[in-house]
Design a protein around this motif. Structure first.
Motif, PDB file in Angstrom:
ATOM      1  N   ILE A   4       7.550   5.478 -10.473  1.00 15.93           N
ATOM      2  CA  ILE A   4       6.493   4.780  -9.743  1.00 15.93           C
ATOM      3  C   ILE A   4       7.102   4.297  -8.438  1.00 15.93           C
ATOM      4  CG2 ILE A   4       4.842   2.873  -9.789  1.00 15.93           C
ATOM      5  CD1 ILE A   4       5.148   3.035 -12.905  1.00 15.93           C
ATOM      6  N   ILE A  13       1.024   3.278  -3.529  1.00 16.59           N
ATOM      7  CA  ILE A  13       1.756   3.458  -4.778  1.00 16.59           C
ATOM      8  C   ILE A  13       1.538   4.894  -5.228  1.00 16.59           C
ATOM      9  CG2 ILE A  13       1.887   2.830  -7.207  1.00 16.59           C
ATOM     10  CD1 ILE A  13       1.035   0.031  -6.401  1.00 16.59           C
ATOM     11  N   SER A  80       5.840  -6.724 -12.293  1.00 16.11           N
ATOM     12  CA  SER A  80       5.173  -5.425 -12.313  1.00 16.11           C
ATOM     13  C   SER A  80       4.628  -5.142 -10.925  1.00 16.11           C
ATOM     14  CB  SER A  80       4.062  -5.379 -13.361  1.00 16.11           C
ATOM     15  OG  SER A  80       2.864  -5.902 -12.854  1.00 16.11           O
ATOM     16  N   TYR A  82       1.902  -3.607 -10.451  1.00 10.06           N
ATOM     17  CA  TYR A  82       0.471  -3.882 -10.546  1.00 10.06           C
ATOM     18  C   TYR A  82       0.167  -5.322 -10.120  1.00 10.06           C
ATOM     19  CZ  TYR A  82      -4.182  -4.593 -12.407  1.00 10.06           C
ATOM     20  OH  TYR A  82      -5.510  -4.912 -12.530  1.00 10.06           O
ATOM     21  N   ASP A  83       0.944  -6.270 -10.615  1.00 13.36           N
ATOM     22  CA  ASP A  83       0.731  -7.664 -10.238  1.00 13.36           C
ATOM     23  C   ASP A  83       0.914  -7.876  -8.746  1.00 13.36           C
ATOM     24  OD1 ASP A  83       0.193  -8.317 -12.881  1.00 13.36           O
ATOM     25  OD2 ASP A  83       2.231  -9.017 -13.280  1.00 13.36           O
ATOM     26  N   VAL A  85       0.484  -5.659  -6.358  1.00 11.68           N
ATOM     27  CA  VAL A  85      -0.654  -5.040  -5.679  1.00 11.68           C
ATOM     28  C   VAL A  85      -1.879  -5.946  -5.785  1.00 11.68           C
ATOM     29  CG1 VAL A  85      -2.263  -3.084  -5.746  1.00 11.68           C
ATOM     30  CG2 VAL A  85       0.199  -2.690  -5.907  1.00 11.68           C
ATOM     31  N   GLN A  86      -2.100  -6.522  -6.959  1.00 17.44           N
ATOM     32  CA  GLN A  86      -3.247  -7.406  -7.141  1.00 17.44           C
ATOM     33  C   GLN A  86      -3.129  -8.655  -6.266  1.00 17.44           C
ATOM     34  OE1 GLN A  86      -6.012  -6.360  -8.639  1.00 17.44           O
ATOM     35  NE2 GLN A  86      -4.790  -4.512  -8.856  1.00 17.44           N
ATOM     36  N   LYS A  89      -4.157  -7.576  -2.793  1.00 12.70           N
ATOM     37  CA  LYS A  89      -5.611  -7.413  -2.731  1.00 12.70           C
ATOM     38  C   LYS A  89      -6.326  -8.765  -2.698  1.00 12.70           C
ATOM     39  CE  LYS A  89      -6.595  -2.946  -4.714  1.00 12.70           C
ATOM     40  NZ  LYS A  89      -7.395  -2.269  -5.734  1.00 12.70           N
ATOM     41  N   ASP A 165     -12.702  -3.774  -5.103  1.00 11.63           N
ATOM     42  CA  ASP A 165     -11.494  -3.529  -5.888  1.00 11.63           C
ATOM     43  C   ASP A 165     -11.058  -2.073  -5.857  1.00 11.63           C
ATOM     44  OD1 ASP A 165     -11.095  -6.188  -6.689  1.00 11.63           O
ATOM     45  OD2 ASP A 165     -12.602  -5.978  -8.254  1.00 11.63           O
TER      46      ASP A 165
END
Length: 181
Positions: A4, A13, A80, A82-83, A85-86, A89, A165
């Protein structure tokens, strides 16, 4: 095995699925050979069926220009992509709402902005496929909910609502920077 890659320069990503024997080889060399600039990326590697447990970060020291490389290990709950990136955002959505409240037109229960002429273009998942979307208007209501009207760049004439989103992290800034110009 999956690698990743988070490209901080382009705020993208990518997930690379590579043969399992890559886990024994030099992943950094593999990435460099495939045109990834190690100065602009963070990457994690793991077997396909496991959550990544190493996080690599590269950078350049601002004081002496020396290249830096950090490796963090831990459980998924510790970190992570993902966290991260969130977080990006969420911060962008707050900035967009603030800009609309400052520069947008007051309507019913919110503020909106209609783009004219050259409209901002963002990368988004539209109908579950990644594509470029021309943004025609944005609106935020008093509760902070967004309505974004866009049109797929390569298939114009089908204006529709885009879920905020579904817009790639880092791309709301293209909209924010065009409001109030």
């Amino acid at each position: 095995m999956k690698i990743i890659v988070m490209d901080s320069a382009n705020v993208r990503i990518e997930v690379l699925n590579v043969p399992d024997h890559m886990i024994e080889e030099d992943i950094e060399q593999f990435l460099a050979e495939h045109d990834y600039s190690l100065n602009n990326i963070s990457w994690m590697a793991a077997p396909i069926d496991f959550v990544p447990v190493q996080f690599h970060e590269y950078g350049i020291c601002h004081s002496d220009g020396e290249e830096l490389h950090f490796v963090r290990q831990g459980k998924l709950k510790d970190f992570s992509i993902y966290d991260s990136v969130q977080e990006v955002k969420h911060r962008e959505q707050e900035e967009l709402a603030e800009k609309l409240r400052l520069r947008g037109e007051k309507v019913d229960d919110g503020y909106e902005w209609h783009f004219e002429g050259e409209c901002p273009i963002v990368a988004a998942y539209d109908y579950d496929e990644p594509c470029d979307v021309v943004i025609l208007s944005v609106r935020v209501d008093k509760d902070g909910y967004f309505t974004i009207i866009g049109d797929e760049k390569n298939d114009r004439g089908n204006e529709h609502e885009i879920d905020i989103d579904e817009i790639f992290a880092g791309h709301l800034d293209f909209i924010i920077s065009e409001i109030g110009k």
